[in-house]
Design an enzyme around this catalytic site. Structure first.
Site, short mmCIF file in Angstrom:
data_model
loop_
_atom_site.label_atom_id
_atom_site.label_comp_id
_atom_site.label_asym_id
_atom_site.label_seq_id
_atom_site.Cartn_x
_atom_site.Cartn_y
_atom_site.Cartn_z
N CYS A 125 7.33 -13.04 2.39
CA CYS A 125 7.37 -11.84 3.23
C CYS A 125 6.10 -11.79 4.07
CB CYS A 125 7.45 -10.59 2.36
SG CYS A 125 7.42 -9.08 3.35
N ASN A 178 0.03 1.09 5.79
CA ASN A 178 0.86 0.28 4.89
C ASN A 178 1.64 -0.70 5.75
OD1 ASN A 178 3.99 0.82 3.18
ND2 ASN A 178 2.47 -0.73 2.77
N GLY A 179 1.54 -1.97 5.42
CA GLY A 179 2.27 -2.98 6.19
C GLY A 179 1.35 -4.13 6.57
N CYS A 221 0.81 -1.20 0.00
CA CYS A 221 0.00 0.00 0.00
C CYS A 221 0.85 1.27 0.00
CB CYS A 221 -0.87 0.08 1.26
SG CYS A 221 -1.90 -1.35 1.54
N ASP A 251 17.00 -7.52 -14.92
CA ASP A 251 15.72 -7.25 -14.25
C ASP A 251 15.97 -7.17 -12.75
OD1 ASP A 251 13.08 -6.64 -13.95
OD2 ASP A 251 12.31 -8.60 -14.49
N ASP A 252 14.97 -6.65 -12.03
CA ASP A 252 15.18 -6.41 -10.60
C ASP A 252 15.05 -7.68 -9.75
OD1 ASP A 252 12.25 -6.13 -11.23
OD2 ASP A 252 12.20 -6.14 -9.05
N GLY A 263 0.08 0.71 -5.22
CA GLY A 263 -1.18 -0.04 -5.12
C GLY A 263 -2.15 0.39 -6.18
N CYS A 277 12.88 -2.49 5.01
CA CYS A 277 12.62 -3.45 3.93
C CYS A 277 13.53 -3.20 2.72
CB CYS A 277 11.16 -3.33 3.51
SG CYS A 277 10.77 -4.21 2.01
N SER A 296 11.20 -1.94 -14.44
CA SER A 296 11.76 -2.40 -13.16
C SER A 296 13.26 -2.64 -13.20
CB SER A 296 11.03 -3.66 -12.70
OG SER A 296 11.10 -4.66 -13.69
N CYS A 300 13.24 -11.94 2.84
CA CYS A 300 12.76 -12.69 1.66
C CYS A 300 13.92 -13.37 0.93
CB CYS A 300 11.96 -11.77 0.73
SG CYS A 300 12.82 -10.28 0.21
P1 AMP Z 1 7.84 -13.38 -11.84
O1 AMP Z 1 9.22 -13.90 -11.63
O2 AMP Z 1 7.22 -13.80 -13.12
O3 AMP Z 1 6.95 -13.71 -10.68
O4 AMP Z 1 7.88 -11.80 -11.95
C1 AMP Z 1 8.89 -11.07 -11.36
C2 AMP Z 1 8.70 -9.63 -11.76
O5 AMP Z 1 7.58 -9.10 -11.09
C3 AMP Z 1 9.90 -8.83 -11.35
O6 AMP Z 1 10.65 -8.54 -12.48
C4 AMP Z 1 9.36 -7.57 -10.75
O7 AMP Z 1 9.48 -6.51 -11.67
C5 AMP Z 1 7.90 -7.86 -10.48
N1 AMP Z 1 7.69 -8.02 -9.03
C6 AMP Z 1 8.50 -8.53 -8.12
N2 AMP Z 1 7.95 -8.50 -6.89
C7 AMP Z 1 6.74 -7.94 -7.03
C8 AMP Z 1 5.68 -7.62 -6.15
N3 AMP Z 1 5.79 -7.87 -4.85
N4 AMP Z 1 4.58 -7.03 -6.64
C9 AMP Z 1 4.47 -6.80 -7.95
N5 AMP Z 1 5.44 -7.07 -8.85
C10 AMP Z 1 6.56 -7.64 -8.41
#
Ligand code: AMP
Length: 473
Positions: free
Chosen positions: A398, A117-118, A15, A361-362, A43, A252, A299, A452
């Site tokens: 988490c 939020n939390g 949130c 990617d992140d 959100g 976090c 991302s 996590c």
């Molecule tokens: P997937 O591995 O297909 O589940 O998707 C991972 C991607 O979803 C990552 O590249 C992030 O950009 C995005 N992501 C990661 N964590 C979250 C989250 N908590 N909520 C929404 N998107 C997320």
């Protein structure tokens, strides 16, 4: 059934909260509305604003994006000196508007509006105790426990004392903006798990989940709310008291990885700089020979720039994002999740054909996104795809507000890096180390929560089994 829903909400909330204090200005809800726009990334399921006009609270909340929920007419009707706003995201499929926030309750001394939020990990226990004493609840969200306790205690105590007593009982993560009487109050849990900061603009103050909301309000950053602190804005001044002191801070780290906007500064650290650092460290930890670094937009973009700078491999565009499609994570079924990657991303064939790519990617959560993207790139003629992830493998659920699925659906929990590489069909796969992530954030590891990734939770958490119940339903 309701208990199950409660558990589910408890585990899946993400949130954004905002509080505006501006007596004398006639556009309080407009300001909250602008602030919520800046927090929309936190959100997309529902949005709400409550306005406090001398203790009388009016509110509007609905499922949808901020701009879908509010009309000029609604904004005009929400008048007052103080406003609370909230955006909520959840994958529960329970888009029920009754669970939207701000929560507004009436108590002996007037109205309370609260945005949280939390996640509270002991909400079910407290709720049961309160129900045994005759309390009634209107939603299935944990935040109502906070509203209920504050309302109870404030019949005999000051708002600050009522909140302090509430903090003694609740456990978990919370960044809360609330209004009661003539006060705007911001509260942060003693671990400081979730962000909350204070800004000042001409004619008032703002409390927000992220500092990116200050830009849109032309507000100046004042400071972060400290872990365990209760900040009260009243009579045009900021007062503060310590609610409860935490054993240690545990901010976090996933906020830096993914959740927060890059133009925010969280507890003194720029999200943009931390993501760029993460990309640089990733390049040191997992170098590879390649022709071009590309990002999964948006991302992975900042970390990809960092990777490119450090590796001297040029950054280029390989994937074009349709900006008008929501987060793919929102899709409830696996098939929909897979299709939505196509809906959201297209390959820039001309730019990647015949090239050896580093794809940044992140994070990898379920693995769906990476698998589809590698597939898209290879089908479009990429020679090699080397996947680099600017966070460590997500291995543990988490309990504090980031939406991670049950462990059995976390690909990092059930497979080795080599198995994941095979699964996503990448030529190589490298994740940032936990130590590298903490270094990128430029905060000591012992004040960050990386549960996590490591399973090292800052406090005792409920048993995982409760999550499997929902997965099976
Ligand atoms: P997937 O591995 O297909 O589940 O998707 C991972 C991607 O979803 C990552 O590249 C992030 O950009 C995005 N992501 C990661 N964590 C979250 C989250 N908590 N909520 C929404 N998107 C997320």
């Amino acid at each position: 059934m309701i208990e199950n829903m409660m558990e589910l909400d408890k585990l899946k909330e993400e949130c954004g909260v905002i509080g505006i204090y501006a007596p004398g200005l006639k556009n309080i809800s407009q300001l909250a509305y602008f602030g919520l726009h800046a927090l929309q990334h936190r959100g997309q399921e529902s949005a709400g604003i409550a306005a406090n006009d001398g203790g009388r609270i009016q509110y509007y909340k609905e499922a949808g994006l901020v701009q879908e929920v509010f009309t000029d007419e609604i904004i005009r009707r929400l008048q007052g000196d103080i406003a609370i706003g909230h955006v909520r995201y959840s994958t529960t499929g329970d888009a029920c508007v009754v669970n939207a926030q701000p929560l507004v309750v009436q108590h002996k001394g007037g109205g309370i509006a609260l945005a949280h939020n939390g996640n509270l990990i002991n909400a079910p226990e407290i709720r049961e105790q309160l129900q045994d004493q005759g309390a009634i609840f209107q939603t299935s969200i944990d935040s109502e426990v906070i509203a209920n306790l504050v309302a109870r205690y404030s019949t005999t105590l000051s708002a600050e004392e009522a909140i302090r007593k509430t903090m003694e009982q609740i456990q978990g993560s919370y960044a809360v903006a609330l209004t009661l009487g003539q006060k705007l109050i911001g509260v942060r849990d003693p671990y400081g798990l979730k962000p909350l900061c204070i800004g000042k603009f001409e004619g008032g103050y703002v409390i927000s989940s992220e500092s990116c909301a200050f830009h849109v309000l032309d507000a100046e950053f004042v400071r972060d709310v400290a872990p365990g602190e209760i900040v009260v804005i009243e009579d045009n001044e900021i007062h503060s008291m310590m609610g409860i002191k935490g054993e240690k801070k545990a901010f976090c780290s996933f906020e830096f990885v993914y959740f927060a906007r890059p133009d925010s500064v969280l507890d003194g650290q720029s999200v943009y700089i931390s993501r760029k650092n993460a990309g640089k460290i990733l390049a040191q930890e997992h170098p590879v020979e390649a022709d071009m670094v590309i990002a999964v937009p948006d991302s992975g973009t900042v970390a990809a720039i960092g990777y490119s700078e450090e590796s001297k491999i040029p950054f280029g565009e390989g994937l074009i994002k349709n900006r008008y499609v929501g987060r793919t994570f929102i899709q409830p079924t696996q098939k929909m999740r897979e299709l939505s990657v196509r809906l959201k991303l297209n390959v820039l064939k001309e730019n990647i054909k015949g090239k050896r790519l580093v794809l940044v990617d992140d994070s990898i959560v379920r693995g769906t996104t990476s698998r589809k993207i590698v597939d898209l790139l290879k089908s479009a003629g990429a020679k090699e795809v080397h996947v680099r992830i600017s966070s460590p493998p997500v291995k543990y659920s988490c309990y504090f507000g980031i939406d991670t699925p049950a462990r059995k659906n976390l690909v990092g929990a059930t497979r080795s890096v080599e198995e994941i590489r095979k699964m996503i069909d990448a030529d190589s796969l490298g994740y940032l180390s936990i130590e590298g992530l903490f270094r990128s954030i430029q905060m000591p590891g012992d004040i960050l929560c990386g549960a996590c990734f490591s399973g090292n939770y800052p406090m005792e958490v409920p048993r995982e089994s409760s999550q499997y119940v929902f997965e099976k339903r």
